[in-house]
Design a protein around this motif. Structure first.
Motif, PDB file in Angstrom:
ATOM      1  N   PRO A  33       0.802  -1.235   0.000  1.00 24.50           N
ATOM      2  CA  PRO A  33       0.000   0.000   0.000  1.00 24.50           C
ATOM      3  C   PRO A  33       0.829   1.276   0.000  1.00 24.50           C
ATOM      4  CG  PRO A  33      -0.922  -1.582   1.543  1.00 24.50           C
ATOM      5  CD  PRO A  33       0.398  -2.149   1.085  1.00 24.50           C
ATOM      6  N   GLU A  34       2.010   1.239   0.616  1.00 24.61           N
ATOM      7  CA  GLU A  34       2.805   2.466   0.729  1.00 24.61           C
ATOM      8  C   GLU A  34       3.584   2.801  -0.546  1.00 24.61           C
ATOM      9  OE1 GLU A  34       5.321  -0.961   2.337  1.00 24.61           O
ATOM     10  OE2 GLU A  34       3.234  -0.287   2.495  1.00 24.61           O
ATOM     11  N   GLN A  35       3.604   1.891  -1.508  1.00 23.65           N
ATOM     12  CA  GLN A  35       4.382   2.144  -2.726  1.00 23.65           C
ATOM     13  C   GLN A  35       3.703   3.180  -3.617  1.00 23.65           C
ATOM     14  OE1 GLN A  35       4.796  -2.168  -3.718  1.00 23.65           O
ATOM     15  NE2 GLN A  35       6.945  -1.687  -4.013  1.00 23.65           N
ATOM     16  N   GLN A  36       4.557   3.961  -4.291  1.00 20.05           N
ATOM     17  CA  GLN A  36       4.069   4.967  -5.226  1.00 20.05           C
ATOM     18  C   GLN A  36       4.467   4.573  -6.642  1.00 20.05           C
ATOM     19  OE1 GLN A  36       4.628   9.180  -4.272  1.00 20.05           O
ATOM     20  NE2 GLN A  36       5.289   8.565  -2.230  1.00 20.05           N
ATOM     21  N   GLY A  37       3.668   4.975  -7.598  1.00 18.55           N
ATOM     22  CA  GLY A  37       3.936   4.663  -8.993  1.00 18.55           C
ATOM     23  C   GLY A  37       2.630   4.490  -9.725  1.00 18.55           C
ATOM     24  N   CYS A  38       2.633   3.628 -10.737  1.00 18.92           N
ATOM     25  CA  CYS A  38       1.414   3.352 -11.481  1.00 18.92           C
ATOM     26  C   CYS A  38       1.477   1.926 -12.015  1.00 18.92           C
ATOM     27  CB  CYS A  38       1.218   4.352 -12.620  1.00 18.92           C
ATOM     28  SG  CYS A  38       2.434   4.220 -13.959  1.00 18.92           S
ATOM     29  N   VAL A  39       0.366   1.463 -12.550  1.00 17.53           N
ATOM     30  CA  VAL A  39       0.286   0.103 -13.078  1.00 17.53           C
ATOM     31  C   VAL A  39      -0.167   0.149 -14.534  1.00 17.53           C
ATOM     32  CG1 VAL A  39      -0.652  -2.211 -12.758  1.00 17.53           C
ATOM     33  CG2 VAL A  39      -0.462  -0.676 -10.796  1.00 17.53           C
ATOM     34  N   ILE A  40       0.615  -0.481 -15.412  1.00 18.36           N
ATOM     35  CA  ILE A  40       0.162  -0.731 -16.782  1.00 18.36           C
ATOM     36  C   ILE A  40      -0.389  -2.148 -16.770  1.00 18.36           C
ATOM     37  CG2 ILE A  40       0.824  -0.932 -19.209  1.00 18.36           C
ATOM     38  CD1 ILE A  40       3.062   1.042 -18.688  1.00 18.36           C
ATOM     39  N   LEU A  41      -1.678  -2.265 -16.964  1.00 13.01           N
ATOM     40  CA  LEU A  41      -2.371  -3.514 -16.670  1.00 13.01           C
ATOM     41  C   LEU A  41      -3.125  -4.053 -17.883  1.00 13.01           C
ATOM     42  CD1 LEU A  41      -3.351  -5.571 -14.545  1.00 13.01           C
ATOM     43  CD2 LEU A  41      -5.076  -3.898 -13.855  1.00 13.01           C
ATOM     44  N   ASP A  42      -2.815  -5.289 -18.247  1.00 19.25           N
ATOM     45  CA  ASP A  42      -3.549  -5.950 -19.325  1.00 19.25           C
ATOM     46  C   ASP A  42      -4.954  -6.289 -18.835  1.00 19.25           C
ATOM     47  OD1 ASP A  42      -4.126  -7.181 -21.716  1.00 19.25           O
ATOM     48  OD2 ASP A  42      -3.122  -9.056 -21.216  1.00 19.25           O
ATOM     49  N   VAL A  43      -5.938  -6.140 -19.685  1.00 20.62           N
ATOM     50  CA  VAL A  43      -7.323  -6.427 -19.302  1.00 20.62           C
ATOM     51  C   VAL A  43      -7.551  -7.933 -19.191  1.00 20.62           C
ATOM     52  CG1 VAL A  43      -9.738  -6.245 -19.979  1.00 20.62           C
ATOM     53  CG2 VAL A  43      -8.209  -4.296 -20.298  1.00 20.62           C
ATOM     54  N   ASP A  44      -7.119  -8.661 -20.232  1.00 20.43           N
ATOM     55  CA  ASP A  44      -7.423 -10.097 -20.320  1.00 20.43           C
ATOM     56  C   ASP A  44      -6.270 -10.940 -19.798  1.00 20.43           C
ATOM     57  OD1 ASP A  44     -10.052  -9.887 -21.646  1.00 20.43           O
ATOM     58  OD2 ASP A  44      -8.875  -8.986 -23.257  1.00 20.43           O
ATOM     59  N   LEU A  45      -6.197 -11.037 -18.476  1.00 22.00           N
ATOM     60  CA  LEU A  45      -5.160 -11.842 -17.838  1.00 22.00           C
ATOM     61  C   LEU A  45      -5.735 -13.191 -17.409  1.00 22.00           C
ATOM     62  CD1 LEU A  45      -3.596  -9.141 -15.492  1.00 22.00           C
ATOM     63  CD2 LEU A  45      -2.445 -10.200 -17.441  1.00 22.00           C
ATOM     64  N   PRO A  46      -4.904 -14.229 -17.390  1.00 23.83           N
ATOM     65  CA  PRO A  46      -5.369 -15.510 -16.851  1.00 23.83           C
ATOM     66  C   PRO A  46      -5.459 -15.429 -15.323  1.00 23.83           C
ATOM     67  CG  PRO A  46      -3.053 -15.643 -17.409  1.00 23.83           C
ATOM     68  CD  PRO A  46      -3.531 -14.301 -17.903  1.00 23.83           C
ATOM     69  N   GLN A  47      -6.191 -16.315 -14.709  1.00 25.56           N
ATOM     70  CA  GLN A  47      -6.367 -16.403 -13.252  1.00 25.56           C
ATOM     71  C   GLN A  47      -7.147 -15.219 -12.683  1.00 25.56           C
ATOM     72  OE1 GLN A  47      -1.975 -17.249 -12.612  1.00 25.56           O
ATOM     73  NE2 GLN A  47      -2.850 -18.641 -11.098  1.00 25.56           N
ATOM     74  N   VAL A  48      -6.544 -14.048 -12.726  1.00 25.42           N
ATOM     75  CA  VAL A  48      -7.217 -12.853 -12.214  1.00 25.42           C
ATOM     76  C   VAL A  48      -7.253 -11.819 -13.333  1.00 25.42           C
ATOM     77  CG1 VAL A  48      -7.225 -11.050 -10.452  1.00 25.42           C
ATOM     78  CG2 VAL A  48      -6.316 -13.317  -9.902  1.00 25.42           C
ATOM     79  N   SER A  49      -8.443 -11.443 -13.782  1.00 28.15           N
ATOM     80  CA  SER A  49      -8.546 -10.486 -14.886  1.00 28.15           C
ATOM     81  C   SER A  49      -8.083  -9.104 -14.434  1.00 28.15           C
ATOM     82  CB  SER A  49      -9.988 -10.396 -15.384  1.00 28.15           C
ATOM     83  OG  SER A  49     -10.792  -9.676 -14.461  1.00 28.15           O
ATOM     84  N   GLY A  50      -7.823  -8.252 -15.414  1.00 25.57           N
ATOM     85  CA  GLY A  50      -7.396  -6.898 -15.093  1.00 25.57           C
ATOM     86  C   GLY A  50      -8.430  -6.145 -14.278  1.00 25.57           C
ATOM     87  N   LEU A  51      -9.712  -6.302 -14.623  1.00 25.84           N
ATOM     88  CA  LEU A  51     -10.770  -5.614 -13.892  1.00 25.84           C
ATOM     89  C   LEU A  51     -10.891  -6.147 -12.466  1.00 25.84           C
ATOM     90  CD1 LEU A  51     -13.546  -5.319 -16.632  1.00 25.84           C
ATOM     91  CD2 LEU A  51     -11.961  -3.557 -15.845  1.00 25.84           C
TER      92      LEU A  51
END
Length: 204
Positions: free
Chosen positions: A47-65
């Motif tokens: 939680p304390e980390q700063q930055g951003c996430v480039i996130l694929d929508v269609d991921l296996p196991q856990v989707s981007g959404l």
């Protein structure tokens, strides 16, 4: 312009995409952290980390959404840039409504991506500063006495010192003294600033 202490997390199950994004961003001076899927990313991020996430929508196991939802539940407030290989308006709408900063299609234009990353990192810094400010305000508020907390609620509702006195069965002068002490403890100079601060703390 790359910022110190900020990380661009890349979550994509395509190894070539991860490598390409890492190479591009590192060439611009950004620190990157690539992950092939949501579970390993969730294991690493804090939680304390700063930055951003480039996130694929269609991921296996856990989707981007789903990953976006889990991050919110864990109070990990990293701005998200979604990437997808398919033009998917419903998913884009869902992600943006849930707080995503951007939704881009692969292959993404280099300048578009870099601008999105820069905006996301700036948003991360702003959010971190706002959280720190909120924490400081809550710490100051915690030092008020129970009576002072009663009074600040009334002041936030627009009560004058005379009205506060009548509502609490104390003298006008005593109410004024309490108000002055509250303002001193919270570091504000005017009643308007006190009311604004009370609203920011969450007092109604």
């Amino acid at each position: 312009m790359a910022a110190k202490g900020l990380t661009v997390f890349i979550v994509d199950d395509d190894a070539e995409v991860r490598e390409s994004l890492c190479n591009l961003l590192e060439a611009e001076g950004y620190a990157t952290a690539p992950f092939a899927g949501g579970p390993e990313f969730l294991e690493a991020v804090r939680p304390e980390q700063q930055g951003c996430v480039i996130l694929d929508v269609d991921l296996p196991q856990v989707s981007g959404l789903d990953l976006q939802r889990i991050l919110a539940e864990r109070d990990i407030d990293l701005p998200i840039i979604f990437l997808t290989g398919y033009g998917d308006v419903p998913k884009a709408t869902t992600s943006l409504k849930a707080g995503a900063l951007d939704f881009l299609e692969k292959p993404v234009d280099t300048e578009v991506l870099l601008n999105a990353v820069e905006n996301a990192l700036e948003a991360s810094v702003r959010r971190s500063e706002q959280k720190a400010s909120q924490k400081q305000l809550e710490e100051l508020y915690s030092h008020l006495t129970p009576r002072e907390k009663e009074i600040i609620v009334l002041l936030a509702r627009g009560y004058s010192a005379k009205q506060v006195g009548r509502a609490l069965g104390i003298s006008h002068r005593t109410a004024e003294i309490h108000r002055a002490r509250i303002m001193e403890k919270l570091g504000v100079q005017s009643l308007a600033d006190l009311v604004a601060l009370a609203v920011q703390i969450g007092i109604r």
